[in-house]
Structure formats: structure tokens, C-alpha cells
Motif scaffolding. Structure first.
Motif, mmCIF file in Angstrom:
data_model
loop_
_atom_site.group_PDB
_atom_site.id
_atom_site.type_symbol
_atom_site.label_atom_id
_atom_site.label_comp_id
_atom_site.label_asym_id
_atom_site.label_seq_id
_atom_site.Cartn_x
_atom_site.Cartn_y
_atom_site.Cartn_z
ATOM 1 N N HIS A 131 0.833 -1.191 0.000
ATOM 2 C CA HIS A 131 0.000 0.000 0.000
ATOM 3 C C HIS A 131 0.874 1.250 0.000
ATOM 4 O O HIS A 131 1.467 1.610 1.013
ATOM 5 N N HIS A 132 0.945 1.894 -1.137
ATOM 6 C CA HIS A 132 1.810 3.050 -1.325
ATOM 7 C C HIS A 132 0.997 4.330 -1.158
ATOM 8 O O HIS A 132 0.192 4.683 -2.017
ATOM 9 N N VAL A 133 1.222 4.994 -0.035
ATOM 10 C CA VAL A 133 0.449 6.177 0.324
ATOM 11 C C VAL A 133 1.014 7.420 -0.349
ATOM 12 O O VAL A 133 2.234 7.632 -0.364
ATOM 13 N N SER A 134 0.117 8.247 -0.892
ATOM 14 C CA SER A 134 0.474 9.576 -1.406
ATOM 15 C C SER A 134 -0.394 10.607 -0.707
ATOM 16 O O SER A 134 -1.628 10.500 -0.724
ATOM 17 N N ILE A 135 0.251 11.590 -0.088
ATOM 18 C CA ILE A 135 -0.432 12.632 0.683
ATOM 19 C C ILE A 135 -0.369 13.935 -0.111
ATOM 20 O O ILE A 135 0.723 14.448 -0.382
ATOM 21 N N ILE A 136 -1.515 14.458 -0.484
ATOM 22 C CA ILE A 136 -1.557 15.678 -1.291
ATOM 23 C C ILE A 136 -1.643 16.904 -0.383
ATOM 24 O O ILE A 136 -2.508 16.988 0.494
ATOM 25 N N THR A 137 -0.752 17.841 -0.616
ATOM 26 C CA THR A 137 -0.766 19.118 0.103
ATOM 27 C C THR A 137 -0.763 20.257 -0.918
ATOM 28 O O THR A 137 -0.496 20.045 -2.107
ATOM 29 N N MET A 138 -1.051 21.455 -0.443
ATOM 30 C CA MET A 138 -0.987 22.650 -1.288
ATOM 31 C C MET A 138 0.089 23.588 -0.745
ATOM 32 O O MET A 138 0.102 23.896 0.443
ATOM 33 N N ARG A 139 0.998 24.007 -1.604
ATOM 34 C CA ARG A 139 2.045 24.972 -1.244
ATOM 35 C C ARG A 139 1.696 26.322 -1.843
ATOM 36 O O ARG A 139 1.389 26.442 -3.036
ATOM 37 N N GLY A 140 1.710 27.356 -0.991
ATOM 38 C CA GLY A 140 1.379 28.692 -1.450
ATOM 39 C C GLY A 140 2.514 29.308 -2.253
ATOM 40 O O GLY A 140 3.683 29.262 -1.846
ATOM 41 N N ILE A 141 2.173 29.887 -3.404
ATOM 42 C CA ILE A 141 3.129 30.604 -4.234
ATOM 43 C C ILE A 141 2.505 31.941 -4.612
ATOM 44 O O ILE A 141 1.362 32.231 -4.262
ATOM 45 N N GLY A 142 3.245 32.772 -5.332
ATOM 46 C CA GLY A 142 2.709 34.064 -5.753
ATOM 47 C C GLY A 142 2.174 34.845 -4.565
ATOM 48 O O GLY A 142 2.889 35.025 -3.573
ATOM 49 N N ARG A 211 4.235 13.102 9.811
ATOM 50 C CA ARG A 211 3.220 13.821 10.583
ATOM 51 C C ARG A 211 2.979 15.216 10.032
ATOM 52 O O ARG A 211 1.829 15.661 9.913
ATOM 53 N N ASP A 212 4.056 15.926 9.683
ATOM 54 C CA ASP A 212 3.887 17.283 9.169
ATOM 55 C C ASP A 212 3.161 17.291 7.828
ATOM 56 O O ASP A 212 2.379 18.204 7.537
ATOM 57 N N ALA A 213 3.415 16.279 6.991
ATOM 58 C CA ALA A 213 2.706 16.197 5.710
ATOM 59 C C ALA A 213 1.221 15.962 5.945
ATOM 60 O O ALA A 213 0.370 16.588 5.288
ATOM 61 N N LEU A 214 0.882 15.078 6.877
ATOM 62 C CA LEU A 214 -0.523 14.827 7.203
ATOM 63 C C LEU A 214 -1.177 16.075 7.791
ATOM 64 O O LEU A 214 -2.326 16.399 7.458
ATOM 65 N N LEU A 215 -0.463 16.766 8.661
ATOM 66 C CA LEU A 215 -1.013 17.991 9.253
ATOM 67 C C LEU A 215 -1.228 19.048 8.178
ATOM 68 O O LEU A 215 -2.293 19.694 8.129
ATOM 69 N N ALA A 216 -0.241 19.231 7.295
ATOM 70 C CA ALA A 216 -0.374 20.223 6.225
ATOM 71 C C ALA A 216 -1.556 19.887 5.329
ATOM 72 O O ALA A 216 -2.328 20.778 4.945
ATOM 73 N N SER A 217 -1.731 18.613 5.021
ATOM 74 C CA SER A 217 -2.793 18.211 4.104
ATOM 75 C C SER A 217 -4.174 18.550 4.639
ATOM 76 O O SER A 217 -5.121 18.706 3.862
ATOM 77 N N GLY A 218 -4.309 18.688 5.969
ATOM 78 C CA GLY A 218 -5.596 19.032 6.565
ATOM 79 C C GLY A 218 -5.667 20.426 7.160
ATOM 80 O O GLY A 218 -6.615 20.745 7.883
ATOM 81 N N SER A 219 -4.674 21.279 6.861
ATOM 82 C CA SER A 219 -4.623 22.614 7.480
ATOM 83 C C SER A 219 -5.437 23.617 6.674
ATOM 84 O O SER A 219 -4.949 24.234 5.720
ATOM 85 N N ILE A 220 -6.683 23.785 7.079
ATOM 86 C CA ILE A 220 -7.607 24.700 6.404
ATOM 87 C C ILE A 220 -7.143 26.139 6.628
ATOM 88 O O ILE A 220 -6.891 26.538 7.768
ATOM 89 N N TYR A 238 2.454 25.571 3.710
ATOM 90 C CA TYR A 238 1.638 24.463 3.207
ATOM 91 C C TYR A 238 0.270 24.485 3.884
ATOM 92 O O TYR A 238 0.170 24.674 5.091
ATOM 93 N N TRP A 239 -0.751 24.258 3.057
ATOM 94 C CA TRP A 239 -2.122 24.214 3.552
ATOM 95 C C TRP A 239 -2.832 22.960 3.024
ATOM 96 O O TRP A 239 -2.244 22.118 2.367
#
Length: 357
Positions: A131-142, A211-220, A238-239
Motif C-alpha cells: 500500500h503506497h500512500v500519497s499525501i496531497i498538500t498545497m504549497r502557497g506561491i505568488g 506527521r507534518d505532511a498529514l497535518l499540512a494536508s488538513g490545514s484549512i 503548506y495548507w
């Protein structure tokens, strides 16, 4: 006859099932949407998939999620996924906040929740052989590159991003890019090749950044703090990954296998900012190999308050934490009916019960 689930099939998925039935060995991808507490209603399906269905046919699978979807997929990659899903459901339902709570308070609470979920066993998630997990996050630019430095900057940056998205989703790519934290052995070719307007970065998961990737992925934004300084990742704030990938409109058609998508809606919209725009619901070839299963309207009508758990419940219930916890746990318990019914359908699929997209 009432039913607990709604099933939708892409054309390729329908043809495969008509020819050979629903085989665990055919399932190559499991997406998991953002959506906060709504994801709790998929608990029964998660436990069935990873506790009963997939173990009958071990193979490499892509588990890809954003926000609570990423948390669910991380739980799915533990050595004992059912225990991990039960732990996640209990911890998520039992969140408690004071009347006046800051973004720092919520981030601190979620960080503690993830520590308890991971339970010092991050390596199980990172190193799962199948089971290969991929965690999607958003990085702010501009305009969002430094927006986390002050609340007014964050608010202004996201208002600008929302205004651009209202005109065209492509404009959102000027403010956000996709950063995917992935299993070190994951084959990311299906996502590396361009499929939309957003730039993408890929970072290998490690004990230092899970942990930080999981936290970022859910940081509204404006609800939790942006996450910065993630090990191995490009600098920047990251949000929530759901801002770009709310329902995960990804190029699934590139995989020859099937996609099994437990979802709280029976439709897919690309980003969180698109959810109030029905004309942006997806009906394209990316869904050709998808099996989407979601709660039926009848099922939802029988839940507490006749709705799915959602983030507004924190305000509706206020300081009545025990009542909210009780109602959410009841909804989680009811989700087992969805799993039983879908398992029965997989054993003897009735294609007349399944709609298209």
C-alpha cells in the motif's frame, strides 16, 4: 426496497465487472477525498476494504488522499489497518475545543491527534510493501508565498485566489501548487506527466516528515496555521490539499487497473473552491475505470440530524462535546451498513443498480 449506497461506474469499470465480476486483484487505486468530518461516514467501508477485501488479493496499490482522506489512507497502511481506522475514528470524533479558539490551538490539537494516531509506528506507513500512500498538500506561491506571516495577508491572498478561481480554475495555479508526499517506492509517473494547470513536486515520505505532511494536508486556511519547514520539501507555507484536490480529479485512466473510490458524495468536483459550482462537476475520461460508492439519500436521512457529520457541527453543538461525540459515533457505527451492502454487491454485482457518471 431501500438501499444504503449509491454506486456509479465508469465505462471501462462496467465492462470489466460485466466480464469477470468485482475482483480485489483488479483494484489498483484507492482515492480518498478531503471533506473533514464527512470522511467519518466511510469508516465501515475502509475497515472492510483493508481488513477483509484487499487481503484476499495482495498487490501494490496507490492510496492517494487529501486532508482527512490522507489521514484515512495513512491508517490503511498500518500493519493492522482496522485497529488504526478505529483509532482514527475515535480520536477525530472526540476533538474538543474551547468557545474561543485560535488557529494555533487547533493546529496544536491536530498535531497531538496525529501523534496518537501514528503511535510511534510511522515506519509501518512509510514502508508498507503493497500500500503506497500519497499525501496531497498545497504549497502557497505568488500572492500566497508569504501570506502566513500575518492573518490579513492570508485572508487577502485567499480572497484573491478565490476570485481568480471563480473566473477559471487555471487561474488558481498562480497562487497554489501541488506537493505530493509519497511512499519512497511509489511509481509517480501517472501524476508527474502534466494533466492540469498546477505545478507539482514529489517528496519521499520519511519518519521526519510524515506527521507534518498529514497535518499540512488538513490545514484549512484561517482555521489552522500553515505548516512550514517540512523535512525534505520545498520551502514555503503548506495548507490543505483539498484546496486544489477536494475530490481528487486525477488522471486515473492512466492506470490499467480499476479505481475503488469510497466517497461521501456521488459526484466529483476538482477543488474545494469549486464545490458550490455544479457546472464544474467532473464527467470525463479520468473516471472511465472508476467504481464510486457513496451513501444513499435514504441512508443519510436516517443519520443523526439527517445529515453527514460536518465541520459546522463544532459550532452547532458548541460546548456540548459529549452530544456531538455521541452523534458522530452513531453515524460511524451506521457506516457498517454501507460496507455490508457493498460487500454483498461485489459478490454478485447487479449492474442495473449502478449508474454512470
Amino acid at each position: 426496497m431501500t438501499t444504503s449506497i449509491t454506486i456509479r461506474l465508469g465505462q471501462r469499470a462496467r465492462q470489466r465487472i460485466a466480464a469477470e465480476g468485482v475482483l480485489a486483484a483488479d483494484i489498483a487505486v484507492v482515492p480518498a477525498a478531503a471533506g473533514g468530518p464527512k470522511g467519518l461516514i466511510l469508516h465501515g467501508l475502509d475497515c472492510w476494504m483493508f481488513g477483509e477485501f484487499f487481503p484476499t488479493a495482495p498487490r501494490r496499490r496507490r492510496l492517494v488522499g487529501a486532508s482527512i482522506g490522507a489521514w484515512r489512507m495513512a491508517a490503511s497502511a498500518f500493519d493492522d489497518p482496522v485497529a488504526a481506522h478505529k483509532r482514527l475514528a475515535r480520536l477525530y470524533a472526540d476533538q474538543r475545543y474551547a468557545d474561543k479558539v485560535s488557529a494555533a490551538d487547533i493546529s496544536r490539537n491536530c498535531r497531538a491527534l496525529l501523534d496518537e494516531l501514528l503511535d510511534g509506528r510511522a515506519q509501518e506507513v512509510i514502508g508498507h510493501p503493497e500500500h503506497h500512500v500519497s499525501i496531497i498538500t498545497m504549497r502557497g506561491i505568488g500572492p500566497l508565498a508569504n501570506a502566513h506571516s500575518a492573518r490579513w495577508r492570508e485572508m487577502a491572498g485567499f480572497l484573491m485566489a478565490a476570485a481568480g478561481n471563480a473566473l477559471s480554475r487555471r487561474r488558481l495555479a498562480a497562487s497554489m501548487e501541488r506537493v505530493i508526499f509519497q511512499h519512497p517506492e511509489a511509481d509517480a509517473a501517472w501524476l508527474r506527466d502534466d494533466f492540469d494547470a498546477f505545478a507539482g513536486h514529489f517528496v519521499n515520505l520519511s519518519p521526519d516528515n510524515l506527521r507534518d505532511a498529514l497535518l499540512a494536508s488538513g490545514s484549512i486556511p484561517l482555521v489552522l496555521e500553515a505548516v512550514t519547514g517540512i523535512a525534505g520539501a520545498p520551502d514555503g507555507p503548506y495548507w490543505d490539499g483539498g484546496l486544489i484536490d477536494y475530490h481528487l480529479h486525477l488522471p486515473y485512466q492512466r492506470d490499467p487497473g480499476l479505481v475503488l473510490y469510497p466517497h461521501f458524495n456521488d459526484y466529483i468536483v476538482p477543488g474545494w473552491l469549486d464545490k458550490s459550482m455544479p457546472w464544474r462537476r467532473v464527467k470525463d475520461h479520468a473516471l472511465d475505470n472508476m467504481i464510486l460508492v457513496s451513501p444513499s439519500p435514504d441512508f443519510v436521512s436516517r443519520l443523526p440530524n439527517a445529515k453527514l457529520p460536518d465541520r459546522k457541527d463544532f459550532k452547532v453543538y458548541g460546548q456540548h462535546h459529549d452530544r456531538r461525540n455521541r452523534d458522530w459515533l452513531q453515524a460511524i457505527g451506521e457506516s457498517e451498513r454501507m460496507a455490508v451492502e457493498f460487500a454483498r454487491w461485489c459478490e454478485k454485482p447487479d449492474l442495473k443498480q449502478a449508474a454512470g457518471f
